[in-house]
Structure formats: structure tokens, C-alpha cells
Design a protein around this motif. Structure first.
Motif, mmCIF file in Angstrom:
data_model
loop_
_atom_site.group_PDB
_atom_site.id
_atom_site.type_symbol
_atom_site.label_atom_id
_atom_site.label_comp_id
_atom_site.label_asym_id
_atom_site.label_seq_id
_atom_site.Cartn_x
_atom_site.Cartn_y
_atom_site.Cartn_z
ATOM 1 N N PRO A 317 31.826 36.034 40.174
ATOM 2 C CA PRO A 317 32.689 36.322 39.019
ATOM 3 C C PRO A 317 33.556 35.117 38.661
ATOM 4 O O PRO A 317 34.020 34.380 39.537
ATOM 5 C CB PRO A 317 33.538 37.496 39.510
ATOM 6 C CG PRO A 317 32.763 38.100 40.629
ATOM 7 C CD PRO A 317 32.028 36.977 41.287
ATOM 8 N N PRO A 319 36.844 33.076 37.498
ATOM 9 C CA PRO A 319 38.255 33.303 37.849
ATOM 10 C C PRO A 319 38.961 34.039 36.736
ATOM 11 O O PRO A 319 38.478 34.094 35.595
ATOM 12 C CB PRO A 319 38.794 31.876 38.035
ATOM 13 C CG PRO A 319 37.841 30.999 37.290
ATOM 14 C CD PRO A 319 36.510 31.658 37.365
ATOM 15 N N SER A 320 40.096 34.632 37.037
ATOM 16 C CA SER A 320 40.839 35.372 36.024
ATOM 17 C C SER A 320 41.137 34.474 34.841
ATOM 18 O O SER A 320 41.346 33.262 34.982
ATOM 19 C CB SER A 320 42.146 35.905 36.614
ATOM 20 O OG SER A 320 42.912 34.824 37.148
ATOM 21 N N GLU A 321 41.132 35.054 33.673
ATOM 22 C CA GLU A 321 41.304 34.271 32.451
ATOM 23 C C GLU A 321 42.648 33.551 32.433
ATOM 24 O O GLU A 321 43.643 33.994 33.001
ATOM 25 C CB GLU A 321 41.180 35.180 31.229
ATOM 26 C CG GLU A 321 39.782 35.766 31.053
ATOM 27 C CD GLU A 321 39.633 36.440 29.712
ATOM 28 O OE1 GLU A 321 40.536 36.302 28.872
ATOM 29 O OE2 GLU A 321 38.604 37.106 29.504
ATOM 30 N N SER A 322 42.621 32.406 31.753
ATOM 31 C CA SER A 322 43.827 31.593 31.682
ATOM 32 C C SER A 322 44.908 32.326 30.897
ATOM 33 O O SER A 322 44.637 33.198 30.070
ATOM 34 C CB SER A 322 43.503 30.258 31.000
ATOM 35 O OG SER A 322 42.421 29.633 31.630
ATOM 36 N N SER A 323 46.141 31.959 31.169
ATOM 37 C CA SER A 323 47.256 32.561 30.429
ATOM 38 C C SER A 323 47.310 31.989 29.024
ATOM 39 O O SER A 323 46.710 30.956 28.725
ATOM 40 C CB SER A 323 48.568 32.280 31.156
ATOM 41 O OG SER A 323 48.862 30.892 31.106
ATOM 42 N N GLU A 501 38.157 25.014 36.428
ATOM 43 C CA GLU A 501 38.815 26.257 36.852
ATOM 44 C C GLU A 501 38.028 26.962 37.942
ATOM 45 O O GLU A 501 38.607 27.529 38.872
ATOM 46 C CB GLU A 501 38.998 27.184 35.648
ATOM 47 C CG GLU A 501 40.019 26.677 34.637
ATOM 48 C CD GLU A 501 40.223 27.647 33.480
ATOM 49 O OE1 GLU A 501 39.345 28.532 33.292
ATOM 50 O OE2 GLU A 501 41.234 27.526 32.766
ATOM 51 N N PRO A 653 32.380 30.155 40.857
ATOM 52 C CA PRO A 653 32.901 31.218 39.999
ATOM 53 C C PRO A 653 32.570 30.962 38.524
ATOM 54 O O PRO A 653 32.886 29.897 37.982
ATOM 55 C CB PRO A 653 34.410 31.154 40.251
ATOM 56 C CG PRO A 653 34.533 30.622 41.637
ATOM 57 C CD PRO A 653 33.422 29.618 41.758
#
Length: 921
Positions: A317, A319-323, A501, A653
Motif C-alpha cells: 500500500p 503511504p498515507s496521502e500528503s497533507s 515518499e 509502498p
């Protein structure tokens, strides 16, 4: 008195057993007399009696007999063991365990008949010698076994539901052959079969093409898969063998209704648990789907559910989406964020220039304004042909800030290659200060100095940069192509951001790191080095070209600059290991990333002897330009290096990997096939090559997503990691460079004096990358070898020019018209035949004194051939790796040391000798 040691067990695979129920067993004495009548007096037979504390009807009763039926014979002379297991309520189980070479299945039946009073005389013993199958067992490449489990036994139950017709041995064997073909691609499937109905109940070998009963003998290499099929009878059970003979054995008991219940026996040292399970299930599926036709179905390598599960296994998966504060996934925007957070931190240095993040961003913005003032518009391609220094990095960033895509051009490439790339990419402007850059119609060149002057006068209204689009192209890197011309790979901004990332967390990249820019900007490793460093806030140290060629200087730079993150090809790192052993300076490296070519992990053992894995992590990464530099990552341990691991790890990822057959079908773990790559790194395609793009960038029939067919051979492991096994096509990796042999061949064919050509990779001696080379063969029509090589050098970069070119009367071909490499003669080194030679005197090398003799011998040792005074080091097979070794040899012998730059400038033996003589003077 010492206790007697029990006799050693016979190989369980050479024993078979028969168990039958006996409602009214005789007394032991009567049984012994019946046994004596049923067998010759010379037979080595033992009789035992055992009492089970349960009734025959008890659910656990059969276990007592099964335990006896599974125990092999003891001692070399014993032929038969008979055990009477008496149950508490009177009935018994009679168990016979025999040497299969002496007593066949039919003989066991006659023995039991004699014991029950139906025999008509003693059984005749076979005189066959027992086979030693274990001595010929080889490890199947697809097995993925664990040598640490040697001596263990794995078993997996499997079911074959009721087919339309009774299951027979031939159908089961053919089904196993169909499945084995998925694992041993290109090889005729060989299946071992134990036919209990045969004259001796012995093993035979079958193949997918000919399933006849060809007997195996002791000299045959064992097939990887064996089949055992027996009938399950109500009152008797026959075991053709007490343990698997082959790495994987399918043991099936056929029931009265035609279905079969079986066990997949396997050696865990040779076959992994997941591989055995998948194999058994596939065979069962092939039997059931094909039983109605009497032929096993040509089943898919994996079922739809299995294929989906394997793709999920090979995916990591993102990584969590960027801010929202990070903004769009655009390289220069993200770098500007870093500059705002750390404006005064050093971003870039090259030995002469040091730039902070604020200074880097401002310098690039000024150059971007100058580029816009020259008429550039967003989306255009800009050529950048500069030496490796701080200006190169500033210019690349400026091109991105101007909304354009950069096309890196190595100033050391031949003029014709630079011309082709410029024209093929549709470049209108090239930033270069090289006087040798070729004139190309319609293309303007501008130097960094001119851009700097122009930036100071650029109109203020040009300060507004174009809208930032993550899907916009960031760069086009050209790779070797089979057509004879390189092909450009288009990579958007979002891919680079995804790479940084995706890798940052796992590799712990951050602001405390110091990286090197070691590689040419035309090599995609530079993308990782530049943006991987700057987008994570590190310090980038640019390594000058000549320092990259001198390992001692480079080692000193690593120590002086306290470099922590290093990217290297295995070939280059091998030189660094040699230097590190004697350099006497400590390094600050915490992370070394390998890529560009396959890694032989065993070469890392000397490094591990000096550097603890906990202090410096070594990571093997597989990747391709078309999938944005890196795809997978595997931390190499000393244990992995000792066993020569070929694993390149799991997907990063946001990336996914799977292994497919030639039809694009997902293969099970262990089976070798083409590596497909999907996810965030897949490039936009090949610039101006829609047909090639459609061929290599395809829609995945399983997921519906876009995937790239890498052309690399690999296999997936049960944990989703990938073993890299080489290439499927004519592409090779030589000292980190990606080379299409067909491109070299087509370049040679374009030379007027060449009518036919062949090109092969010579792997060199003992896998030493320094001795690996490209050998070419050509049919010449009027010209010379020197002319043909000159024609190749005018187009090919240095690393692609063949080390040898051998003239032939014709190119040898196989019957199907392909190159027959076995008939190619030993290559002949080019020796400057057109150069007049001075008188050689008594020494055939042309040496005039002791120094010349010593230096010619030194060069000859490294080149593996006699060197004469007029010979050119590189024409005799020299390369950058051998240059480093020659210079190290000079120092060890106490001779004057010279720089790599000086060596390249004095590459004939005579020039080299005079240079050393002058320094000695």
C-alpha cells in the motif's frame, strides 16, 4: 556393558507396506509356522506381536497399525517385518513391511494369502538390487525450500472430488505434467511414477510428451515430481512407499466411487510449504476439469482467486496521502517547501560551490526566468548537457520551475548520439557549455553563463510560474533500444514524488543525511540521488567525473564529507570494498543502495567483515527507468550473502510486482516468468513510440490497471518478495549500464563495410565484472576491423562499444536461422593494426628496458593478454574497473601514482610508460 545401538533404518522410500484386518487371528506360534511356509528359509524375516489397549471399533484403533506400517525396515539384510497388532476385543491388524526390491506388491499379496491359509507354496524373492534414489536428488529451482529443514518431512492433504470417470494413474500423471510445465517453463516435464501393478512395483519416469513406462535406473537424475496412486480397499491398505522418493510426491488413494483422497509429500529442504500446497491444488483442479475428456485440462497456472491473491501479495500500500500543506506532487513545489522549512541548511556542494536551500531555490528561479525569456513554454523538452557540478543541479531544477521537462545529455556521448537524442525528443533548446556539442538544425544552445546574465534582465512579469500539474512530464531519459537507436522514457512529476515518499520511511531518509551525486544525469540513478536527497532535506555532494573513476579519491571524499547515504552499482561498490580494506579511514555510511545491475550478494562478505550490519545497512533495489528508478527493496544480511541470495525484496509502498508467463497469466510462487510492475512508478511510455509503448505498457487483465512488462526474469516467493533471475531478451547489464545487444548489432550493420553482424556478452572470468565485455563479430565487405569499430564509436557511448570485433566469412546460424553462439570462434582483440609499429628488437612486446618490461607485464596481467608498446589499453579490453586495479597495482609496487584522468589521456602502453618514466625522472 555398553548398550547395543539399534540397527540403522533403511531408506523409507525403498520400503512398502500392506495392512489388512483380521477378524479371527491365529496364535503367534501358528502364525510363525505359516510365515515359514510362505517364504524361503533363507529370507531374513522378523515377526512381532503388539497389543492395542482399545477395541478394533475405537476411532483411534487404526493409528496403532498405521504407526507400524510407517516404520521402515532396520538393517541391511532384513527383507520383511511382520507385526500382528491385537486389539482388546479380539480382532487384529496384520502389518507387513518389506523391501520393495525383493518383494513386489504381488509378492506381498501372496505372503498374506499364505498366512491366511490360501498359499500354494513359498513366494519367490526378486533378485533386484535396491535403488539409492536419495543420492541423485537435485533441488528444483522453483522449489524455494529451506535448507535449515533438511531431514524433515512435509505433508499436505488434498482432495480430488468424484470425476465423471474413475481416476487412473495416466490421468493423474498427465495432470502433474501440465502443472509442472508452469514451473519448469521451457523444459519437458518429467514425472516419476510408482506403478504398484508393474512387475516389480518400481518407479518409472514419464514426460508430458511420452508417458510410456521408461524405467529409471540409478544413473538417471530424479524428476522433481513423483506420482503414487493406490486403491483404498475396505479391509486392507497398501503403501507403495513409506516416504517420498522425489522432492515432491503426490500420493493418492482412490476410493470405490472414483474420487481420491491424497497427501502431497515433500522435502521441506527442497520444496517450500506454499509451493507444495499450490502444486497439489493445481493438479487436483487439472484432474477434475479434464476427467470428462480423459485428458487433464490445460488449467491456468493459477485460479482467478489465486491470481488476485498473488497480485495483492506483491503489492505494498502507498503511504498515507500528503497533507494539504505539502501541495501538489510536483518536484520543484515540494523542494520549495523544504527551502521554506530549512532555508539556511546546506543543500548542495561540489567542491567549489556551496548552496543553501534558499540559494538553490533562488538560483533555479532566476534561471527559470531566463529560460522563459527565451520563449520556452510549459510542456516543452529542454536538453541539459553539462558536466556534473552544482550548475547541473540548478539547471535541472530551473527547467522544472519553468514548467518544462529536462532531457539529460551526457557531454561524453558521441556527437551522433547527442544529435539523435536532441532530434528524437523534439528539443528546441539545449543548455550546454560544451564546445563539442553538435550543430542540430532548429536547435538553439545556450550556456549557463548566458542564462545567468539573462536572468538579471528578465522582465518582472515573467516571474509568475506556470500552473503546477503532477501529471506533467518531469524528465525524459533515454535508454538503449533494439532498433539501433536509444528510446526516451517519459516520467511525470508524481512518479518521482511517489518514489521519494514510498522509500523515505523504510530507509529513514532525512535532513541529517549526506548523499552523493555519483552518476551521470543521463542514468536514472541520478534521479534518485538528486531528488531523493533534496526532497528529504539532505545535503547533496556532487562527485566530479574523474573522482568517480578513482576509487581511492572517492573513498577519501566519502570520509571527508561524512557521507551517510550512497547509491552504487555492484560493480562500482566492489572496487570500493577493495579500497576500504586498506584505506585506513573510517566512513560515516549508514545506508548503501544497490541498483543498475544484478547483485551477487557474496561479494559483500569482506564488507560485512569490517562494517556491522546494524551500523551500515546494505539494501538491494530492483528497478527500471520505465518504472521510475526503483521498484523493490531488500536489506542484505550476512546470512543472505553467505547463501548467495538473489532476492530483491518486496515492492516499495505504492508499487506492485507479479510474475507472469508469456501469455500474461499470473504464475504461482516459485515459478519463473516475466516480472510485471504496476503502481505509482509506471512511466507515461516511450516518447514518439506508440507501438512500443502499447507492447510494453499494457492493461492488466486481472486488475484493470496499467502495468509495465519489464523483460526481467524472476520468481515470487511466498512472502511476496522477488528473486531476480536475469533478462528474457537481448538486454544485458554491464557494470551498471543497461545495454541492448541488438542496438550494438544494428549500429554495426549501419557501417558501410559490414554486411552481417552478431553481438554477445562475455561474462568474463569467474563472474568478475572487470573482465566482462561485449564481443562483436562481423562479415566485412572491403573495409577493415578498424573502420567498423570507428563507425560504432561514432554512434555508441564508450560503455557500449564492443571490446572485440572479429571478422568472419559468415555468421553461424542454427537450423531455425538463429545465431549459433556455440560456433562463434574465440574473439580477437583489436590491436591498432593500422598504426605503424616501431622495431621490437629482442623483446616481442617492444620493451626497450626493464621499466618498460615491468609496466607491460603489469598491464598484461590485468588484461589477460600480452601487451605491446603500441597497444591501446581500452582496445585490448580495458575498462574503468581495470583502470582502478592498474593504478592500485602501481602504488603497491612503489611506482609513481597517477590520476585516472592522466591514465585516460595516456591510454596506449607507450604513452603510459613515458608518463611513469617522467614522474620517476
Amino acid at each position: 556393558m555398553a548398550a547395543a545401538h539399534p540397527a540403522p533404518s533403511r531408506a523409507p522410500a525403498s520400503c512398502h507396506s500392506l495392512t489388512l484386518s483380521w477378524s479371527r487371528p491365529p496364535e503367534t506360534g501358528e502364525l510363525r509356522r505359516s510365515l515359514a511356509r510362505a517364504l524361503p528359509a533363507t529370507a531374513a524375516v522378523s515377526l512381532w506381536e503388539s497389543r492395542a489397549p482399545v477395541a478394533a471399533s475405537h476411532p483411534t484403533a487404526s493409528a496403532y497399525a498405521e504407526r507400524e506400517a510407517a516404520r521402515p525396515l532396520r538393517g541391511e539384510g532384513q527383507l520383511l517385518r511382520v507385526v500382528l497388532v491385537r486389539y482388546a476385543d479380539g480382532p487384529a491388524a496384520l502389518v507387513l513391511v518389506a523391501d520393495r526390491a525383493a518383494l513386489s506388491r504381488a509378492a506381498l499379496d501372496r505372503v498374506t494369502a499364505g498366512l491366511t491359509g490360501d498359499a500354494d507354496g513359498p513366494v519367490e524373492l526378486a533378485n533386484g538390487a535396491p535403488h539409492r534414489w536419495d543420492s541423485a536428488t537435485a533441488q528444483p529451482a522453483w522449489g524455494l525450500g529451506d535448507v535449515g529443514r533438511r531431514g524433515a518431512l512435509g505433508s499436505i492433504p488434498f482432495e480430488v472430488p468424484v470425476p465423471p470417470q474413475p481416476l487412473d494413474l495416466d490421468l493423474l500423471t498427465r495432470a502433474a505434467a501440465v502443472v509442472l510445465a508452469h514451473y519448469d517453463a521451457g523444459e519437458a516435464p518429467r514425472i516419476g511414477v510408482l506403478d504398484p501393478q508393474g512387475p516389480n512395483g518400481d518407479w518409472t519416469m514419464s514426460t508430458g510428451e511420452d508417458l510410456g513406462a521408461a524405467p529409471l535406473d540409478g544413473t538417471d537424475p530424479l524428476p522433481p515430481v513423483g506420482i503414487v496412486l493406490t486403491d483404498a480397499e475396505p479391509d486392507r491398505r497398501y503403501r507403495p512407499c513409506l516416504a517420498p522418493v522425489f522432492p515432491l510426491t503426490l500420493y493418492a488413494e482412490r476410493r470405490a466411487d472414483g474420487s481420491a483422497r491424497g497427501t502431497c509429500w515433500y522435502d521441506p529442504a527442497l520444496i517450500g510449504d506454499a509451493v507444495a500446497d499450490a502444486f497439489a491444488r493445481s493438479v487436483a483442479r487439472a484432474v477434475v476439469e479434464g476427467a470428462g475428456q480423459g485428458e487433464p485440462a490445460a488449467v491456468e497456472p493459477t485460479s482467478p482467486q489465486e491470481a488476485a491473491a498473488l497480485i495483492a501479495l506483491g503489492s505494498t500500500p502507498a503511504p498515507s496521502e500528503s497533507s494539504e500543506d505539502d501541495g501538489p506532487a510536483v518536484i520543484h513545489h515540494r523542494l520549495r517547501n523544504v527551502a521554506r522549512r530549512r532555508p539556511d541548511a546546506v543543500a548542495l556542494e561540489d567542491g567549489r560551490t556551496t548552496l543553501t536551500y534558499r540559494a538553490l531555490d533562488e538560483a533555479a528561479a532566476g534561471t527559470a526566468l531566463a529560460l522563459r525569456a527565451l520563449g520556452l513554454r510549459p510542456g516543452q523538452a529542454v536538453g541539459v548537457c553539462l558536466e556534473r557540478d552544482a550548475t547541473l543541479v540548478v539547471t535541472l531544477l530551473a527547467v522544472l520551475q519553468a514548467g518544462c521537462a529536462y532531457v539529460p545529455l551526457d557531454p561524453r556521448y558521441p556527437a551522433e548520439r547527442l544529435r539523435h537524442t536532441t532530434q528524437d525528443a523534439g528539443i528546441g533548446l539545449v543548455v550546454t557549455d560544451s564546445p563539442a556539442f553538435p550543430d542540430v538544425d532548429g536547435v538553439k544552445t545556450v550556456s549557463p553563463q548566458e542564462l545567468s546574465r539573462l536572468a538579471r534582465t528578465a522582465p518582472a512579469n515573467d516571474l509568475a510560474l506556470p500552473a503546477e500539474d503532477a501529471a506533467a512530464g518531469a524528465y525524459v531519459i533515454y535508454t538503449s533500444g533494439t532498433s539501433g537507436r536509444p528510446k526516451g522514457v517519459m516520467v511525470p512529476h508524481r512518479n518521482v514524488i511517489a518514489l521519494v515518499e514510498g522509500a523515505s520511511a523504510g530507509l529513514a531518509l532525512g535532513a541529517d543525511d549526506v548523499w552523493t551525486l555519483f552518476h551521470s544525469s543521463a542514468f536514472d540513478f541520478s534521479v534518485w540521488e538528486i531528488w531523493g536527497c533534496l526532497l528529504t532535506g539532505g545535503r547533496l555532494v556532487v562527485v566530479p567525473h574523474w573522482v568517480t573513476r578513482d576509487t581511492a579519491e572517492f573513498h577519501g571524499l566519502l570520509a571527508d564529507r561524512r557521507v551517510t547515504v550512497l547509491s552504487q552499482t555492484p560493480s562500482a561498490f566492489g572496487r570500493l570494498i577493495e579500497t576500504d580494506l586498506t584505506a585506513g579511514r573510517e566512513l560515516a555510511l549508514r545506508l548503501v543502495v544497490f541498483g543498475g545491475e544484478p547483485l551477487d550478494t557474496r561479494m559483500l562478505l569482506p564488507w560485512f567483515a569490517r562494517h556491522a550490519p546494524a551500523a551500515c545497512r546494505l539494501v538491494n533495489m530492483f528497478g527500471i527507468t520505465e518504472t521510475t528508478v526503483h521498484v523493490t527493496a531488500e536489506t542484505v544480511t550476512p546470512e543472505a550473502a553467505l547463501r548467495g541470495s538473489r532476492s530483491v525484496g518486496r515492492a516499495l509502498p505504492g508499487w506492485s510486482v507479479s510474475v507472469r508467463d508469456p501469455r500474461g497469466r499470473v504464475l504461482p510462487p516459485g515459478a519463473a516468468g516475466e516480472i510485471y510492475v504496476g503502481g505509482a512508478g509506471v512511466a507515461d511510455g516511450y516518447l514518439g513510440r506508440p507501438e512500443l509503448t502499447a507492447e510494453r505498457f499494457v492493461t492488466d487483465a486481472v486488475t484493470g490497471g496499467r502495468v509495465y512488462r519489464s523483460g526481467d526474469l524472476g520468481r515470487m516467493r511466498p512472502d511476496g518478495s522477488i528473486d531476480h533471475l536475469g533478462r528474457l531478451d537481448s538486454q544485458v547489464k554491464l557494470r551498471g549500464y543497461r545495454i541492448e545487444l541488438d542496438e550494438i548489432r544494428n549500429v554495426l550493420l549501419a557501417v558501410p563495410c559490414v554486411s552481417a553482424a552478431a553481438v554477445v556478452l562475455n561474462p568474463g572470468k569467474d563472474g568478475d565484472p572487470a573482465s566482462a565485455r561485449v564481443d562483436a563479430y562481423a562479415v566485412l565487405t572491403g573495409g577493415s576491423v578498424a573502420e567498423a569499430l570507428a563507425g560504432a564509436r561514432s554512434v555508441l557511448p564508450e560503455y557500449m562499444v564492443p571490446t572485440t570485433l572479429t571478422a568472419l566469412a559468415s555468421i553461424p546460424l542454427t537450423l531455425n536461422g538463429k545465431l549459433d553462439t556455440a560456433l562463434l570462434p574465440s574473439p580477437r582483440l583489436a590491436r591498432g593494426n593500422d598504426i605503424p609499429r616501431r622495431s621490437t628488437g629482442p623483446d616481442p612486446t617492444g620493451a626497450q628496458d626493464l621499466l618498460e618490461s615491468e609496466l607491460l607485464a603489469l598491464l598484461g596481467r590485468h588484461l589477460g593478454t600480452e601487451v605491446r608498446v603500441d597497444d591501446n589499453f581500452f582496445e585490448l579490453g580495458g575498462n574503468s574497473l581495470l583502470v582502478v586495479r592498474v593504478l592500485a597495482d602501481l602504488r603497491e609496487q612503489g611506482l609513481p601514482g597517477i590520476s585516472t584522468r592522466d591514465f585516460y589521456g595516456n591510454s596506449t602502453a607507450g604513452q603510459f610508460i613515458e608518463l611513469i618514466r617522467g614522474l620517476r625522472g
